[in-house]
Design a protein around this motif. Structure first.
Motif, mmCIF file in Angstrom:
data_model
loop_
_atom_site.group_PDB
_atom_site.id
_atom_site.type_symbol
_atom_site.label_atom_id
_atom_site.label_comp_id
_atom_site.label_asym_id
_atom_site.label_seq_id
_atom_site.Cartn_x
_atom_site.Cartn_y
_atom_site.Cartn_z
ATOM 1 N N PHE A 1 16.977 -13.043 31.695
ATOM 2 C CA PHE A 1 18.226 -13.026 32.463
ATOM 3 C C PHE A 1 17.967 -12.202 33.716
ATOM 4 O O PHE A 1 18.074 -10.991 33.720
ATOM 5 C CB PHE A 1 19.327 -12.385 31.622
ATOM 6 N N THR A 2 17.599 -12.878 34.779
ATOM 7 C CA THR A 2 17.235 -12.202 36.022
ATOM 8 C C THR A 2 18.477 -11.940 36.883
ATOM 9 O O THR A 2 19.547 -12.503 36.643
ATOM 10 C CB THR A 2 16.254 -13.063 36.836
ATOM 11 N N ALA A 3 18.303 -11.131 37.899
ATOM 12 C CA ALA A 3 19.392 -10.871 38.840
ATOM 13 C C ALA A 3 19.789 -12.160 39.558
ATOM 14 O O ALA A 3 20.974 -12.378 39.828
ATOM 15 C CB ALA A 3 18.980 -9.797 39.835
ATOM 16 N N ASP A 4 18.827 -13.007 39.849
ATOM 17 C CA ASP A 4 19.124 -14.282 40.487
ATOM 18 C C ASP A 4 20.000 -15.157 39.592
ATOM 19 O O ASP A 4 20.973 -15.754 40.043
ATOM 20 C CB ASP A 4 17.846 -15.049 40.842
ATOM 21 N N LYS A 5 19.637 -15.212 38.316
ATOM 22 C CA LYS A 5 20.435 -15.998 37.356
ATOM 23 C C LYS A 5 21.820 -15.387 37.197
ATOM 24 O O LYS A 5 22.815 -16.102 37.081
ATOM 25 C CB LYS A 5 19.732 -16.080 35.995
ATOM 26 N N ALA A 6 21.903 -14.064 37.198
ATOM 27 C CA ALA A 6 23.199 -13.388 37.100
ATOM 28 C C ALA A 6 24.082 -13.796 38.274
ATOM 29 O O ALA A 6 25.272 -14.087 38.093
ATOM 30 C CB ALA A 6 23.006 -11.877 37.070
ATOM 31 N N ALA A 7 23.522 -13.843 39.474
ATOM 32 C CA ALA A 7 24.287 -14.219 40.662
ATOM 33 C C ALA A 7 24.739 -15.676 40.591
ATOM 34 O O ALA A 7 25.879 -15.996 40.925
ATOM 35 C CB ALA A 7 23.447 -13.983 41.917
ATOM 36 N N ILE A 8 23.864 -16.540 40.151
ATOM 37 C CA ILE A 8 24.183 -17.971 40.039
ATOM 38 C C ILE A 8 25.315 -18.190 39.035
ATOM 39 O O ILE A 8 26.280 -18.914 39.304
ATOM 40 C CB ILE A 8 22.930 -18.773 39.634
ATOM 41 N N LEU B 1 31.203 -18.900 37.729
ATOM 42 C CA LEU B 1 32.389 -18.446 37.006
ATOM 43 C C LEU B 1 33.447 -17.850 37.936
ATOM 44 O O LEU B 1 34.572 -17.573 37.512
ATOM 45 C CB LEU B 1 31.991 -17.398 35.956
ATOM 46 N N GLY B 2 33.085 -17.603 39.177
ATOM 47 C CA GLY B 2 34.012 -17.005 40.123
ATOM 48 C C GLY B 2 34.276 -15.531 39.837
ATOM 49 O O GLY B 2 35.372 -15.028 40.066
ATOM 50 N N ILE B 3 33.233 -14.843 39.332
ATOM 51 C CA ILE B 3 33.351 -13.422 39.005
ATOM 52 C C ILE B 3 32.248 -12.639 39.705
ATOM 53 O O ILE B 3 31.311 -13.227 40.251
ATOM 54 C CB ILE B 3 33.274 -13.173 37.471
ATOM 55 N N SER B 4 32.347 -11.333 39.641
ATOM 56 C CA SER B 4 31.316 -10.475 40.223
ATOM 57 C C SER B 4 30.097 -10.436 39.303
ATOM 58 O O SER B 4 30.241 -10.339 38.085
ATOM 59 C CB SER B 4 31.861 -9.063 40.407
ATOM 60 N N SER B 5 28.932 -10.473 39.897
ATOM 61 C CA SER B 5 27.703 -10.394 39.105
ATOM 62 C C SER B 5 27.489 -8.994 38.531
ATOM 63 O O SER B 5 26.623 -8.791 37.690
ATOM 64 C CB SER B 5 26.492 -10.804 39.943
ATOM 65 N N SER B 6 28.298 -8.036 38.968
ATOM 66 C CA SER B 6 28.120 -6.651 38.511
ATOM 67 C C SER B 6 28.276 -6.483 37.005
ATOM 68 O O SER B 6 27.747 -5.529 36.449
ATOM 69 C CB SER B 6 29.077 -5.710 39.241
#
Length: 74
Positions: free
Chosen positions: A48-55, A60-65
């Motif tokens: 689960f990379t940061a790139d996948k988190a952003a995608i 989902l229309g949410i913050s990747s944070s």
């Protein structure tokens, strides 16, 4: 290598989807990931990379944070 995502990002995603009644297939289609790729992420079989988190967050229309370590959020 620095880990930007939380160690349990896959479980956070799984719970988020369950709590909001969202199917993995919906997220896969919105994000451009295959059903298998998303399933592997949720199961922890795929990194689960940061790139996948952003995608995924974008789909989902949410913050990747919610998936990122505190030091990587604004």
């Amino acid at each position: 290598m620095v880990l930007a995502t939380k160690h349990d990002a896959n479980l956070i995603l799984k719970k988020y989807l369950s709590d909001h009644g969202i199917t993995q297939r919906f997220v896969a289609q919105k994000s451009g990931l295959s059903d298998q790729q998303l399933s592997d992420l949720v199961k922890g079989k795929r990194k689960f990379t940061a790139d996948k988190a952003a995608i995924i967050a974008n789909a989902l229309g949410i913050s990747s944070s919610i998936f990122l370590e505190k030091s990587y959020t604004k």
